[in-house]
Scaffold this active site. Structure first.
Site, PDB file in Angstrom:
ATOM      1  N   GLY A 127       0.828  -1.190   0.000  1.00  0.00           N
ATOM      2  CA  GLY A 127       0.000   0.000   0.000  1.00  0.00           C
ATOM      3  C   GLY A 127       0.865   1.244   0.000  1.00  0.00           C
ATOM      4  O   GLY A 127       2.026   1.196   0.425  1.00  0.00           O
ATOM      5  N   GLN A 163       3.015   9.943   1.517  1.00  0.00           N
ATOM      6  CA  GLN A 163       4.323   9.280   1.535  1.00  0.00           C
ATOM      7  C   GLN A 163       5.216   9.696   0.378  1.00  0.00           C
ATOM      8  O   GLN A 163       6.421   9.451   0.403  1.00  0.00           O
ATOM      9  CB  GLN A 163       4.153   7.755   1.504  1.00  0.00           C
ATOM     10  CG  GLN A 163       3.595   7.179   2.794  1.00  0.00           C
ATOM     11  CD  GLN A 163       3.462   5.678   2.704  1.00  0.00           C
ATOM     12  OE1 GLN A 163       2.493   5.175   2.170  1.00  0.00           O
ATOM     13  NE2 GLN A 163       4.445   4.955   3.215  1.00  0.00           N
ATOM     14  N   CYS A 166       6.109  -0.473   7.190  1.00  0.00           N
ATOM     15  CA  CYS A 166       5.739   0.733   6.436  1.00  0.00           C
ATOM     16  C   CYS A 166       6.904   1.129   5.542  1.00  0.00           C
ATOM     17  O   CYS A 166       8.055   1.143   5.992  1.00  0.00           O
ATOM     18  CB  CYS A 166       5.419   1.861   7.419  1.00  0.00           C
ATOM     19  SG  CYS A 166       4.982   3.406   6.622  1.00  0.00           S
ATOM     20  N   LEU A 167       6.608   1.469   4.291  1.00  0.00           N
ATOM     21  CA  LEU A 167       7.663   1.885   3.360  1.00  0.00           C
ATOM     22  C   LEU A 167       8.370   3.155   3.840  1.00  0.00           C
ATOM     23  O   LEU A 167       9.505   3.414   3.454  1.00  0.00           O
ATOM     24  CB  LEU A 167       7.082   2.120   1.955  1.00  0.00           C
ATOM     25  CG  LEU A 167       6.560   0.882   1.207  1.00  0.00           C
ATOM     26  CD1 LEU A 167       5.895   1.303  -0.097  1.00  0.00           C
ATOM     27  CD2 LEU A 167       7.682  -0.110   0.935  1.00  0.00           C
ATOM     28  N   HIS A 187      -4.155   1.289   7.763  1.00  0.00           N
ATOM     29  CA  HIS A 187      -2.793   1.845   7.725  1.00  0.00           C
ATOM     30  C   HIS A 187      -2.715   3.024   6.744  1.00  0.00           C
ATOM     31  O   HIS A 187      -2.158   4.079   7.064  1.00  0.00           O
ATOM     32  CB  HIS A 187      -1.829   0.721   7.328  1.00  0.00           C
ATOM     33  CG  HIS A 187      -0.384   1.108   7.261  1.00  0.00           C
ATOM     34  ND1 HIS A 187       0.556   0.621   8.152  1.00  0.00           N
ATOM     35  CD2 HIS A 187       0.296   1.921   6.414  1.00  0.00           C
ATOM     36  CE1 HIS A 187       1.738   1.130   7.850  1.00  0.00           C
ATOM     37  NE2 HIS A 187       1.618   1.917   6.794  1.00  0.00           N
ATOM     38  N   GLU A 188      -3.303   2.838   5.543  1.00  0.00           N
ATOM     39  CA  GLU A 188      -3.205   3.894   4.521  1.00  0.00           C
ATOM     40  C   GLU A 188      -4.080   5.101   4.870  1.00  0.00           C
ATOM     41  O   GLU A 188      -3.676   6.247   4.653  1.00  0.00           O
ATOM     42  CB  GLU A 188      -3.575   3.350   3.134  1.00  0.00           C
ATOM     43  CG  GLU A 188      -2.709   2.191   2.643  1.00  0.00           C
ATOM     44  CD  GLU A 188      -1.212   2.416   2.775  1.00  0.00           C
ATOM     45  OE1 GLU A 188      -0.757   3.570   2.664  1.00  0.00           O
ATOM     46  OE2 GLU A 188      -0.484   1.433   3.030  1.00  0.00           O
ATOM     47  N   HIS A 214      -2.286   7.171   7.263  1.00  0.00           N
ATOM     48  CA  HIS A 214      -1.274   8.014   6.600  1.00  0.00           C
ATOM     49  C   HIS A 214      -1.892   9.332   6.129  1.00  0.00           C
ATOM     50  O   HIS A 214      -1.276  10.389   6.248  1.00  0.00           O
ATOM     51  CB  HIS A 214      -0.706   7.308   5.362  1.00  0.00           C
ATOM     52  CG  HIS A 214       0.534   6.489   5.629  1.00  0.00           C
ATOM     53  ND1 HIS A 214       1.663   7.005   6.219  1.00  0.00           N
ATOM     54  CD2 HIS A 214       0.817   5.186   5.354  1.00  0.00           C
ATOM     55  CE1 HIS A 214       2.588   6.051   6.303  1.00  0.00           C
ATOM     56  NE2 HIS A 214       2.098   4.941   5.790  1.00  0.00           N
TER      57      HIS A 214
HETATM   58 ZN    ZN Z   1       2.949   3.073   5.711  1.00  0.00          ZN
END
Ligand code: ZN
Length: 192
Positions: free
Chosen positions: A46, A51, A110-111, A152-153, A156
């Site tokens: 995701g 981000q 998480c990226l 999660h997204e 963000h």
């Molecule tokens: Zn993340």
């Protein structure tokens, strides 16, 4: 399409509460394409617009095994007709959780916080509403991994990271470790 740079903690943009998309124009469509490419390039499940430094309530998700790498391990046993038939790429514009139930703890990554994972408590099932690229309002019910990735997204887009969902002591500990690791990286960039 173009790969975008993924911001990492503690970049202040990750704390931004993103603005709703008011019109799905060419810019938003290009953003969706770039975000999908960036997510696949980073092998993430995701990615939220904040981000990559974009102030818009847009996210892309793909939890299919070909993306997570889960299919590679099970390749030998794979038979015809057993391929994943899940949703594939999901594009979300202005996503919102409209109902949720239950609680479940599972490991999350998480990226934007590369190299760190932690168990995070989330809702077990969620129903979300979001617009697709054609401007149609979708309602999606999800459980397990997909429900987790939705939460999660959407977090963000509100400037919330998974580490914020941890109990206080655990949160302080992991934040200190992350700042030590990723903070070092920032300094190195600044010097060069
Ligand atoms: Zn993340």
């Amino acid at each position: 399409m173009a790969l975008r740079k993924i911001l990492t903690y503690p970049d202040p943009f990750l704390r931004k509460k993103c603005a709703p998309v008011e019109e799905i124009d060419g810019e938003v469509l290009k953003l969706l394409d770039d975000m999908a490419e960036t997510m696949y390039g980073a092998r993430g499940v995701g990615l939220a617009a904040s981000q990559i430094g974009v102030d818009k309530r847009v996210a892309v998700i793909d939890i299919s095994p070909r993306n997570t790498g889960a299919d590679e391990e099970g390749e030998e046993e794979e038979e015809e007709g057993t391929e994943y038939e899940g949703p594939g790429l999901i594009e979300l514009i202005n996503p919102e959780i409209i109902s949720s139930e239950g609680q479940v703890i599972a490991e999350e990554a998480c990226l934007s916080i590369p190299g760190f994972t932690s168990d995070v408590k989330r809702k077990q099932r969620v129903v979300i509403e979001a617009y697709d690229r054609e401007g149609r309002l979708m309602e999606i019910e999800a459980s397990e991994l997909l429900a987790r990735v939705f939460q999660h997204e959407i977090d963000h887009l509100d400037g919330i990271l998974f580490i914020d969902r941890l109990p206080r002591l655990k949160r302080e500990l992991i934040k200190r470790k992350i700042e030590k690791e990723l903070g070092k990286e920032e300094k190195r960039y600044a010097v060069l």
